[in-house]
Design a protein around this motif. Sequence first.
Motif, short mmCIF file in Angstrom:
data_model
loop_
_atom_site.label_atom_id
_atom_site.label_comp_id
_atom_site.label_asym_id
_atom_site.label_seq_id
_atom_site.Cartn_x
_atom_site.Cartn_y
_atom_site.Cartn_z
N TYR A 108 0.86 -1.18 0.00
CA TYR A 108 0.00 0.00 0.00
C TYR A 108 0.90 1.24 0.00
CZ TYR A 108 -3.58 3.40 1.23
OH TYR A 108 -4.42 4.49 1.22
N VAL A 109 0.98 1.92 -1.13
CA VAL A 109 1.84 3.08 -1.33
C VAL A 109 3.29 2.70 -1.02
CG1 VAL A 109 2.15 5.53 -0.87
CG2 VAL A 109 -0.13 4.54 -0.69
N ASP A 110 3.79 3.07 0.17
CA ASP A 110 5.18 2.75 0.51
C ASP A 110 5.29 1.80 1.70
OD1 ASP A 110 4.22 4.50 2.38
OD2 ASP A 110 6.02 5.76 2.45
N ASP A 111 4.19 1.16 2.05
CA ASP A 111 4.19 0.19 3.16
C ASP A 111 4.02 -1.22 2.60
OD1 ASP A 111 4.47 2.13 5.13
OD2 ASP A 111 2.31 2.48 5.21
N ILE A 112 4.84 -2.14 3.09
CA ILE A 112 4.80 -3.53 2.62
C ILE A 112 4.69 -4.46 3.82
CG2 ILE A 112 6.06 -5.36 1.45
CD1 ILE A 112 7.42 -3.32 -0.24
N ILE A 113 3.78 -5.42 3.73
CA ILE A 113 3.77 -6.53 4.69
C ILE A 113 3.82 -7.82 3.87
CG2 ILE A 113 2.51 -5.31 6.50
CD1 ILE A 113 -0.03 -6.75 5.60
N TYR A 114 4.41 -8.84 4.44
CA TYR A 114 4.50 -10.11 3.73
C TYR A 114 4.45 -11.26 4.72
CZ TYR A 114 9.46 -9.64 5.04
OH TYR A 114 10.63 -9.46 5.75
N ASP A 124 15.43 -13.84 1.64
CA ASP A 124 15.79 -13.53 0.25
C ASP A 124 14.97 -12.36 -0.28
OD1 ASP A 124 17.56 -15.62 0.33
OD2 ASP A 124 16.23 -17.06 -0.67
N PHE A 125 13.66 -12.38 0.02
CA PHE A 125 12.80 -11.29 -0.45
C PHE A 125 13.20 -9.97 0.19
CE2 PHE A 125 8.98 -8.71 0.41
CZ PHE A 125 8.61 -8.40 -0.89
N LYS A 126 13.45 -10.00 1.49
CA LYS A 126 13.83 -8.78 2.19
C LYS A 126 15.13 -8.19 1.66
CE LYS A 126 14.93 -9.33 6.45
NZ LYS A 126 14.80 -9.61 7.90
N GLN A 127 16.12 -9.06 1.43
CA GLN A 127 17.40 -8.60 0.91
C GLN A 127 17.27 -8.04 -0.50
OE1 GLN A 127 20.22 -8.25 2.58
NE2 GLN A 127 19.20 -9.04 4.42
N SER A 128 16.49 -8.69 -1.34
CA SER A 128 16.33 -8.22 -2.71
C SER A 128 15.63 -6.87 -2.75
CB SER A 128 15.54 -9.25 -3.53
OG SER A 128 14.22 -9.39 -3.02
N MET A 129 14.64 -6.66 -1.86
CA MET A 129 13.94 -5.38 -1.82
C MET A 129 14.85 -4.27 -1.30
SD MET A 129 10.95 -5.83 -3.06
CE MET A 129 10.12 -4.33 -2.55
N MET A 130 15.70 -4.58 -0.33
CA MET A 130 16.61 -3.57 0.22
C MET A 130 17.70 -3.18 -0.76
SD MET A 130 17.05 -4.65 4.24
CE MET A 130 15.73 -4.32 5.40
N ILE A 131 18.03 -4.11 -1.66
CA ILE A 131 19.02 -3.79 -2.69
C ILE A 131 18.43 -2.82 -3.72
CG2 ILE A 131 20.34 -4.75 -4.62
CD1 ILE A 131 20.74 -7.28 -2.95
N PHE A 133 15.55 -0.88 -3.29
CA PHE A 133 14.94 0.32 -2.72
C PHE A 133 15.54 0.61 -1.35
CE2 PHE A 133 11.79 -2.05 -5.19
CZ PHE A 133 11.47 -1.12 -6.17
N GLU A 134 15.47 1.87 -0.99
CA GLU A 134 15.92 2.26 0.35
C GLU A 134 14.74 2.05 1.31
OE1 GLU A 134 17.65 6.16 2.76
OE2 GLU A 134 17.50 6.18 0.56
N MET A 135 14.88 1.14 2.22
CA MET A 135 13.78 0.83 3.12
C MET A 135 14.31 0.32 4.45
SD MET A 135 12.29 -2.73 1.48
CE MET A 135 11.33 -1.77 0.33
N PHE A 136 13.40 0.24 5.43
CA PHE A 136 13.74 -0.20 6.77
C PHE A 136 12.95 -1.44 7.13
CE2 PHE A 136 14.21 4.41 6.61
CZ PHE A 136 15.52 4.57 7.03
#
Length: 425
Positions: A108-114, A124-131, A133-136
């Motif tokens: 939702y916009v810039d918020d992600i839950i999985y 793997d998903f978290k690492q790929s997203m952090m590569i 995009f800039e996210m926390f």
Amino acid sequence: MQDYEVSGVDQSDDPLVHFALFSDCDPVTFQDAVKDQKWQKAMDEEIAAIEKNHTWELTDLPKGQKSIRMDVKSAFLHGDLQEQVYVDQPLGYVQQGNVKKILIVCLYVDDIIYTGNNSAMFDDFKQSMMIEFEMFDLGLMHYFLGIEVAQTSAGIFISQKKYVREMLDKFQMANCNSVTTPVEHGFKLIKDHEGRKVDNTLYKQIVGSLMYLTTTRPDIMHAVSLISRYMENPTQLHLLAAKRIFRYLVGTINFGILYRKEGNFGLLGFTDSDYAGDPDDRRSTSGYVFMMGSCVVSWSSKKQQIVTLSITEAEFVAAASCACQAIWLRRLLEELHYHQQGPTPVYCDSSSEIKLSKNPVLHGRSKHIDVRYHFLRDLTKDETIDLIYCRSEDHVADILTKPLKLAIFVKLQRLLGVCSMENTI
């Protein structure tokens, strides 16, 4: 007695000579065993015992690990192993598809839950997203789109406490006196043409705010559905009905839904109707609830689009709507590789409804029911759903079709899994 010797035949290279010694003994290979019904039954029972005791769980073989093949006897599986042992699945009982990895992502916009069923996939998903995009990484979900989530040892508790407080402040109802039910027992809301008009925009804002709250509060679903019927020309009567819901929320701010870890997670439904409950057009109200385990996962309270001519017809129309939702939920669960075994039980409090869905002989007495609702018979025949009788006092869907007495309301509220956060500790 004389001994006889076979001569002139070279037996050293013939393996059948050795197996001849076991001609009257147990089968030596799996291929031999499956040919015997007795041994096939014994193997089935052995596998069933292993699955019942949760002896193993299917997983991918980690890198660097080796699997072994062994003959496992359930009689020796009552001890606890401290080591991790990887065993190949037995021949003939290899389960395909049960270890598929699932990752569900909500954006939702810039918020992600999985969520999913494999922790390695999470990483793997978290690492790929952090590569990319800039996210926390905020850890386990605690708050998303106004929904608060508390993950405890008892289960997962979802609520909208902060949203309720903000809504009460917005509509200046935070300091009002509380009531025990959202709708007074026996109350009937009408169009009230002669009543004093109220601000149309304000009334729509109230209804919209309360509608979003039903995401975690099925106990107010019927009341919100009731007041939403009069958004075009609201009067003081309708506004007072809406304010009573606010008064109920004042005393139940901490309420939400608790999804417990234990229980039977098969899908089951409840369907009910309030025959000719609307005084203005005499249409009935349909309500259904679907539960998995001990808590509700889907619910609805909606006025029917036709005028029914009997209680049986109203119940039948409600059951057909419930059946549509059952089909959708079954397909959704199949997409998540959680297949339902057998028909989905759907409970109702009308024996005539059950007979009508199963007995075509009654067709002559039910021609006034629109043909499109008769697909319920096909679903029953195909064992997609199974209509089962349920007493009215235990019928969970009753809370979605009519105003109830306090004792019954509290009982059904508890059966839905709606409670306060304090009760989960």
